[in-house]
Design a protein around this motif. Structure first.
Motif, PDB file in Angstrom:
ATOM      1  N   SER A  97       0.720  -1.003  -0.023  1.00 24.88           N
ATOM      2  CA  SER A  97       0.050  -0.076   0.190  1.00 24.88           C
ATOM      3  C   SER A  97       0.853   1.182   0.137  1.00 24.88           C
ATOM      4  CB  SER A  97      -0.883   0.091   1.318  1.00 24.88           C
ATOM      5  OG  SER A  97      -1.708  -1.053   1.053  1.00 24.88           O
ATOM      6  N   GLU A  98       0.210   2.125  -0.648  1.00 21.91           N
ATOM      7  CA  GLU A  98       1.182   3.672  -0.595  1.00 21.91           C
ATOM      8  C   GLU A  98       1.303   4.181   0.753  1.00 21.91           C
ATOM      9  OE1 GLU A  98       0.326   7.875  -2.895  1.00 21.91           O
ATOM     10  OE2 GLU A  98      -1.328   6.614  -2.841  1.00 21.91           O
ATOM     11  N   GLY A  99       2.618   4.591   1.117  1.00 23.04           N
ATOM     12  CA  GLY A  99       2.842   5.101   2.289  1.00 23.04           C
ATOM     13  C   GLY A  99       3.538   4.012   3.247  1.00 23.04           C
ATOM     14  N   THR A 145       0.121  -1.450 -10.534  1.00 22.65           N
ATOM     15  CA  THR A 145       0.262  -0.262  -9.484  1.00 22.65           C
ATOM     16  C   THR A 145      -0.349   0.871  -9.907  1.00 22.65           C
ATOM     17  OG1 THR A 145       2.350   0.525 -10.607  1.00 22.65           O
ATOM     18  CG2 THR A 145       2.545  -1.128  -8.721  1.00 22.65           C
ATOM     19  N   LYS A 177      -2.553   4.773  -8.508  1.00 18.54           N
ATOM     20  CA  LYS A 177      -2.792   5.877  -7.313  1.00 18.54           C
ATOM     21  C   LYS A 177      -4.070   6.492  -7.564  1.00 18.54           C
ATOM     22  CE  LYS A 177       0.614   9.010  -6.709  1.00 18.54           C
ATOM     23  NZ  LYS A 177       1.108   8.366  -5.353  1.00 18.54           N
ATOM     24  N   THR A 189       0.010   3.269 -12.794  1.00 23.14           N
ATOM     25  CA  THR A 189       1.554   3.700 -12.773  1.00 23.14           C
ATOM     26  C   THR A 189       2.326   2.589 -13.433  1.00 23.14           C
ATOM     27  OG1 THR A 189       1.666   3.141 -10.594  1.00 23.14           O
ATOM     28  CG2 THR A 189       1.136   5.437 -10.859  1.00 23.14           C
ATOM     29  N   TYR A 210       6.201   3.336  -0.286  1.00 24.00           N
ATOM     30  CA  TYR A 210       5.823   3.067  -1.720  1.00 24.00           C
ATOM     31  C   TYR A 210       5.027   4.221  -1.937  1.00 24.00           C
ATOM     32  CZ  TYR A 210       7.070  -1.832  -0.854  1.00 24.00           C
ATOM     33  OH  TYR A 210       7.402  -2.984  -0.549  1.00 24.00           O
ATOM     34  N   LYS A 211       5.048   4.797  -3.346  1.00 21.05           N
ATOM     35  CA  LYS A 211       4.447   5.799  -3.796  1.00 21.05           C
ATOM     36  C   LYS A 211       2.900   5.488  -4.520  1.00 21.05           C
ATOM     37  CE  LYS A 211       8.301   9.095  -3.836  1.00 21.05           C
ATOM     38  NZ  LYS A 211       9.180   8.233  -3.140  1.00 21.05           N
ATOM     39  N   ASP A 212       2.812   4.093  -4.528  1.00 23.62           N
ATOM     40  CA  ASP A 212       1.635   3.886  -5.287  1.00 23.62           C
ATOM     41  C   ASP A 212       1.093   2.609  -4.410  1.00 23.62           C
ATOM     42  OD1 ASP A 212       3.385   1.966  -6.112  1.00 23.62           O
ATOM     43  OD2 ASP A 212       3.698   2.694  -8.236  1.00 23.62           O
ATOM     44  N   ILE A 213       0.335   1.935  -5.130  1.00 21.96           N
ATOM     45  CA  ILE A 213      -0.514   0.722  -4.458  1.00 21.96           C
ATOM     46  C   ILE A 213      -0.305  -0.513  -5.557  1.00 21.96           C
ATOM     47  CG2 ILE A 213      -2.754  -0.437  -3.866  1.00 21.96           C
ATOM     48  CD1 ILE A 213      -3.544   2.595  -3.141  1.00 21.96           C
TER      49      ILE A 213
END
Length: 238
Positions: A61-63, A79, A81, A91, A111-114
């Motif tokens: 997960s993002e973050g 992946t 957002k 992405t 992580y900057k995306d999911i």
């Protein structure tokens, strides 16, 4: 559970890959063959530490902070957002034989995306510590991931340019060609996911797929999309 690598607290860690992995127990000839090929891929293919994911199951997960590197042995992973309204922006699409989650590991950030399994997927993993050790002790592996990171940046730039300037037909053609490289046979993906990859509305995607079908560029049967004329689709990308 057998681990991919064995970390020993001694001064010979720089030889670890050559001395502790069962890949090389058959002698120097076997080692030489693996050394000439992609050794990290070979390690992953023999790794028994496999995570299994159901369709639509979240992989990371993002973050969140990365704790392992993933290698896709089976399935497709996307992946993405989400904007404040909940709309997805794809992405990346990853298939068998590709690595996942390395950008956050290399940047030492979150992580900057999911990442989500598009279909049932099996992913081999090694820990962050093992990955860091490989990067420090094997220049070929380090160079490989530097190259992948540079390519990832270029792909993201092209994605943004495409979303901003490409025509609808070009967006859909590009998405189909991308997916044809990820799926071994016909493409099986939801229209919503395909629309998100193409960066268009689902209704517009369906209309364009209908046009491609009438032009005999693709065939659609029971939800599967088969590309019949990739060369003509590619002419739309020029």
């Amino acid at each position: 559970m057998k681990r991919l690598l064995v970390i020993e607290n001694n001064t010979q860690n720089h030889n670890m890959i050559e001395t502790t992995t069962p890949l090389f127990e058959n002698g120097s000839n076997a080692y030489a063959r693996i050394k000439q090929a992609d050794r990290l891929t070979a390690l992953f293919q023999q790794n028994t530490n496999i995570n299994k994911y159901k369709k639509k199951q979240v992989i990371y997960s993002e973050g969140n902070h990365p704790v392992q590197l993933f290698y896709i042995k089976k399935g497709i992973v996307k992946t993405y957002k989400c904007n404040p309204e909940g709309k997805e922006l794809i992405t990346g699409i990853y298939g068998e034989g590709e690595y996942l989650g390395y950008v956050a590991l290399l940047e030492e950030t979150v992580y900057k995306d999911i990442a989500v399994a598009v279909e049932y997927a099996e992913l081999a993993v090694i820990s962050k510590d093992e990955f860091d050790l490989l990067m420090e002790t094997d220049w070929q592996i380090a160079r490989k991931f530097i190259t992948l990171l540079a390519r990832d940046i270029t792909d993201k730039e092209q994605l943004l340019l495409g979303l901003a300037y490409n025509s609808l037909r070009k967006k859909v053609a590009e998405a189909l060609i991308l997916l044809s490289r990820k799926y071994k046979d016909a493409i099986k993906i939801s229209r919503d996911n395909l629309a998100a990859i193409a960066g268009t509305a689902t209704e517009s995607l369906i209309r364009t797929l209908g046009e491609f079908r009438q032009e005999k560029l693709i065939e659609i049967s029971e939800g599967y999309i088969t590309i019949l004329n990739e060369a003509k689709l590619r002419t739309m990308l020029n």
